[in-house]
Design a protein around this motif. Structure first.
Motif, PDB file in Angstrom:
ATOM      1  N   CYS A 190       5.007   7.937   0.799  1.00  0.00           N
ATOM      2  CA  CYS A 190       6.202   7.247   0.551  1.00  0.00           C
ATOM      3  C   CYS A 190       7.722   8.129   0.590  1.00  0.00           C
ATOM      4  N   ASP A 191       8.361   7.535   1.358  1.00  0.00           N
ATOM      5  CA  ASP A 191       9.769   7.999   1.076  1.00  0.00           C
ATOM      6  C   ASP A 191      10.615   7.223   0.032  1.00  0.00           C
ATOM      7  N   LEU A 192      10.542   7.995  -1.041  1.00  0.00           N
ATOM      8  CA  LEU A 192      10.721   7.267  -2.339  1.00  0.00           C
ATOM      9  C   LEU A 192      11.967   6.650  -2.333  1.00  0.00           C
ATOM     10  N   PRO A 193      12.414   5.424  -2.525  1.00  0.00           N
ATOM     11  CA  PRO A 193      13.673   4.737  -2.861  1.00  0.00           C
ATOM     12  C   PRO A 193      14.298   5.057  -3.989  1.00  0.00           C
ATOM     13  N   VAL A 194      15.539   6.103  -3.922  1.00  0.00           N
ATOM     14  CA  VAL A 194      16.136   6.708  -5.055  1.00  0.00           C
ATOM     15  C   VAL A 194      17.190   5.819  -5.458  1.00  0.00           C
TER      16      VAL A 194
END
Length: 327
Positions: A190-194
């Motif tokens: 996952c490309d974490l949603p910040v």
């Protein structure tokens, strides 16, 4: 890999998307999803188009035979078209994970997960670029992949992306922090949603919830991923470097200590980012399970510029040695 093959594919994606954008009065990205579906189905699906437009599209489609292209050529050409569409219509949640990062994720998944068959989840799949990069670079493995995203346009682009590359990925268009109807996974990428998660009622069900105000979505994604990971399963996350410096870091730290083993942190080169504040790292975690022990020491590395192949090879050797010593 032939650059001309990618250019040829991109030209067809782009020109046919522009025709559909104009004729149907839709956005470029919507048109790109439409044209990708046409290519996959090998027919023009839009019934409202004039005969002349249908002929123009068919003429373009006949320039290429998808079977002649490998998955990486298709992915890269489609990615270029998506990036073009995202520049035209900038939205904060429409950010693509850089290719070099996708390759690193693929390398790590390959090194940590040796099973010939496994399940993998991307709970913020976006247009599917990161997930398909990882799938394309797992030779001779049977992978059952799932992608989830709340954005209906992005999930549609991901669906077409997967079809064009012949990946049988299961997609869900939903809020990933709501209950998921999926089996336990061997790996999560996952490309974490910040940012903040607006649903305080849902956030209250999480251990990592904020003591007051909105909780951080990127923290909740880590807890949610842990819930759907098998004991011993791995998480590969793209995180902001300041993950443990926020006002809610203590809850996150406690959660990780309780449920996960930190396997490693690979800091991406600062040259990849606009400034120090936007810099990111790859965070590798393992869900605790019976008879599992933490590594003797976590794998910590500052990655060199990704163009420096000699320095990169040194890092890869360091990772190989670490894996051999800790597995």
């Amino acid at each position: 890999m032939s650059i001309s093959a990618i250019e040829k594919l991109f030209t067809v994606f782009n020109e046919t998307a522009q025709i559909l954008q104009e004729e149907l009065s839709i956005t470029y990205l919507d048109a790109l999803a439409e044209t990708g579906e046409n290519l996959f189905q090998d027919t023009v699906l839009q019934e409202e188009l004039s005969e002349i437009t249908v002929k123009r599209l068919e003429k373009s489609y006949k320039q290429i035979y998808l079977e002649k292209y490998n998955n990486e050529e298709i992915r890269k050409a489609y990615q270029l078209a998506i990036l073009k569409g995202m520049k035209e219509n900038v939205q904060p949640n429409h950010q693509m994970t850089p290719d070099a990062v996708g390759m690193l994720f693929a390398y790590l998944v390959n090194k940590f997960i040796k099973a010939p068959s496994f399940k993998i989840l991307d709970p913020a799949v976006g247009s599917g670029n990161l997930l398909t990069t990882v799938l394309n670079l797992q030779p001779n493995k049977t992978i059952h992949a799932t992608g989830i995203d709340i954005d209906d346009l992005l999930i549609r682009l991901a669906f077409v992306n997967a079809n064009l590359q012949s990946h049988p990925i299961q997609f869900f268009n939903q809020d990933s922090l709501q209950p998921l109807f999926i089996d336990p996974q061997d790996a999560v990428i996952c490309d974490l949603p910040v940012g903040y998660y607006p649903d305080d009622v849902r956030a209250a069900e999480y251990e990592i919830k904020a003591k007051s105000g909105h909780s951080y979505a990127h923290h909740l994604f880590i807890e949610q991923s842990t819930r759907y990971l098998k004991p011993g399963g791995y998480m590969f996350l793209l995180i902001p470097n300041g993950l443990f410096e926020s006002d809610q870091a203590s809850q996150l730290h406690d959660f990780i200590k309780k449920h996960l083993f930190v396997q490693g942190v690979l800091q991406l080169p600062l040259s990849m980012f606009k400034n120090k504040n936007s810099a990111k790292s790859i965070f590798i975690l393992q869900k605790k399970g019976e008879d599992l022990k933490p590594p003797k020491k976590a794998l910590l590395a500052d990655l060199p510029a990704l163009t420096n192949s000699a320095a990169l090879n040194n890092i890869f050797r360091k990772i190989e040695t670490w894996i051999n010593e800790n597995k």
